[in-house]
Design a protein around this motif. Sequence first.
Motif, PDB file in Angstrom:
ATOM      1  N   ARG A 124       0.851  -1.207  -0.116  1.00 51.87           N
ATOM      2  CA  ARG A 124      -0.043  -0.129   0.009  1.00 51.87           C
ATOM      3  C   ARG A 124       0.731   1.443   0.101  1.00 51.87           C
ATOM      4  NH1 ARG A 124      -2.641   3.095  -1.554  1.00 51.87           N
ATOM      5  NH2 ARG A 124      -4.978   3.792  -0.801  1.00 51.87           N
ATOM      6  N   GLN A 125       2.121   0.958   0.409  1.00 51.11           N
ATOM      7  CA  GLN A 125       3.055   2.242   0.434  1.00 51.11           C
ATOM      8  C   GLN A 125       3.402   2.714  -1.023  1.00 51.11           C
ATOM      9  OE1 GLN A 125       3.206   3.640   3.469  1.00 51.11           O
ATOM     10  NE2 GLN A 125       2.084   1.905   3.678  1.00 51.11           N
ATOM     11  N   THR A 138     -12.751   3.341   6.610  1.00 48.66           N
ATOM     12  CA  THR A 138     -12.588   4.115   5.656  1.00 48.66           C
ATOM     13  C   THR A 138     -13.828   4.980   5.185  1.00 48.66           C
ATOM     14  OG1 THR A 138     -13.350   2.322   4.254  1.00 48.66           O
ATOM     15  CG2 THR A 138     -10.830   2.539   4.601  1.00 48.66           C
ATOM     16  N   ALA A 164     -11.130   7.441   8.444  1.00 48.63           N
ATOM     17  CA  ALA A 164      -9.990   7.085   8.881  1.00 48.63           C
ATOM     18  C   ALA A 164      -8.889   6.455   7.921  1.00 48.63           C
ATOM     19  CB  ALA A 164     -10.068   5.809  10.069  1.00 48.63           C
ATOM     20  N   SER A 165      -7.434   6.791   8.291  1.00 44.63           N
ATOM     21  CA  SER A 165      -6.598   6.534   7.283  1.00 44.63           C
ATOM     22  C   SER A 165      -6.313   5.049   7.262  1.00 44.63           C
ATOM     23  CB  SER A 165      -5.251   6.987   7.774  1.00 44.63           C
ATOM     24  OG  SER A 165      -4.034   6.592   7.134  1.00 44.63           O
ATOM     25  N   THR A 166      -6.411   4.702   5.876  1.00 41.38           N
ATOM     26  CA  THR A 166      -6.359   3.058   5.532  1.00 41.38           C
ATOM     27  C   THR A 166      -4.812   2.417   6.257  1.00 41.38           C
ATOM     28  OG1 THR A 166      -7.503   3.219   3.393  1.00 41.38           O
ATOM     29  CG2 THR A 166      -5.832   1.175   3.931  1.00 41.38           C
ATOM     30  N   ASP A 167      -3.800   3.177   6.264  1.00 44.01           N
ATOM     31  CA  ASP A 167      -2.673   2.912   6.870  1.00 44.01           C
ATOM     32  C   ASP A 167      -2.657   2.836   8.504  1.00 44.01           C
ATOM     33  OD1 ASP A 167      -1.453   2.898   4.448  1.00 44.01           O
ATOM     34  OD2 ASP A 167      -0.052   4.348   4.756  1.00 44.01           O
ATOM     35  N   VAL A 168      -3.511   3.551   8.973  1.00 45.51           N
ATOM     36  CA  VAL A 168      -3.662   3.716  10.453  1.00 45.51           C
ATOM     37  C   VAL A 168      -4.612   2.354  10.781  1.00 45.51           C
ATOM     38  CG1 VAL A 168      -4.638   4.560  12.509  1.00 45.51           C
ATOM     39  CG2 VAL A 168      -3.472   6.034  10.640  1.00 45.51           C
ATOM     40  N   THR A 199      -5.569   8.837  15.854  1.00 46.56           N
ATOM     41  CA  THR A 199      -4.808   7.814  15.717  1.00 46.56           C
ATOM     42  C   THR A 199      -4.586   6.833  17.043  1.00 46.56           C
ATOM     43  OG1 THR A 199      -3.316   8.712  14.050  1.00 46.56           O
ATOM     44  CG2 THR A 199      -2.618   6.757  14.936  1.00 46.56           C
TER      45      THR A 199
END
Length: 415
Positions: A166-167, A253, A257-261, A316
């Motif tokens: 995902r990065q 989502t 909220a952030s997908t990475d978090v 977070t």
Amino acid sequence: MRRAVIGSVVGNALEWYDFFLFSAAAALVFNQLFFPTGDRTAASLAALSIYAVGFVARPVGGLVFGHVGDRYGRKAALIWTLSIMGVATFAMGLLPTYEQIGWWAPALLVVLRLVQGLAAGGEWGGGVLLITENAPAHRRGFFGAWSQAGVSLGFVISSLAFFLVRQLPDADFYAWGWRLPFLASIVIFAAGIFIRKRVMETAPLKEGKDPAALPVVALLRRYPRALMLGIGARLGENGGSQLLITFSLVYGTSVGASTDVLLIGVMLGMICDSAMMPVFGALSDRLGRRPVYMAGLLAMAAFAYPFLHMLGSGSTPLIILAFVIGNGLCHAAMIGVQPAMYSELFEPEVRYSGLAFVHEVAAVIVGVVPLISAALLARYGSPVPVAIYIGVLCLLSLLSVWALKETRPTRAQVH
């Protein structure tokens, strides 16, 4: 015992890595690449429907591989399940998208998810029995919990794989990056087969116990009450797990909220889950299976709404704390006890079939939790109905566990 624990934990982690990849992909990729664009809610519901299809196939796999495991040995069944799972997951990484082949894309995805479900249906019971049938009776809860820790670690690895890809820039991620975790399953398959071929057969099979000609027939005839209550006992645990793992990504989502978090939260939550399972398993060796399991059900019912509220907070630390509490305390208290409790419900000659039947029929019933939860959220625009839904599942499980007899061996039985 050491070899049994290592073989079960590592084998389960590798097998369930494959199965759990789909949950992250359903929430983050399949809804965008395998269905027509335009209505994101409809695409998400469709992707979650395919996710649920895997649970429909699991009872069939449980019956097939339960029969193999009871008749021909736990090892034989587990090698087959890992092989089938590895091929299906690798093939998912090669699938063309809706833009390339239209409706054939989701149709092929359904077929491969069904194959995954067949393999997963035979995996859990065998992985549990590798440990519980070799463990000393007075420590069966502690050792049995390690088999379940392997399942959670499989999810951690799959979440980590998705977090890493995902990065990539969005264009690269959606073009080819999402495929990498699926294609990596070919390496995992080879490692898993190597490990499982070197695991010893479980004690009852080594002792030459006569297998039933048709284990499932003997099971249905001799254990109808245990089967029904066992299925009921799992509804709250697995329903809560669906909330904490799959629906959390969809809901998180949707509220920004952030997908990475979210992915980090899921990973940390599952690590805590894995760490706490042996703790609750050991506690069940001292206090009994029922009280520890029931405490987990009450905690899950009480925490369902706070969990969703914390996801929507935008903080977070609160989001990560929500996953840690939900998985590391509420869920671990149930799943850490489950391997020993279910193993003690059935005799060796039908035990694999019994565990597979209970585990997978319940999985079908609650496999639609993410889908129903998403529909409730779309209909009412609030997480409250979702929390009530999870609370009802926990209540049904609470009544089932209360009606079950205590399975922990007494001091006289141990000696």
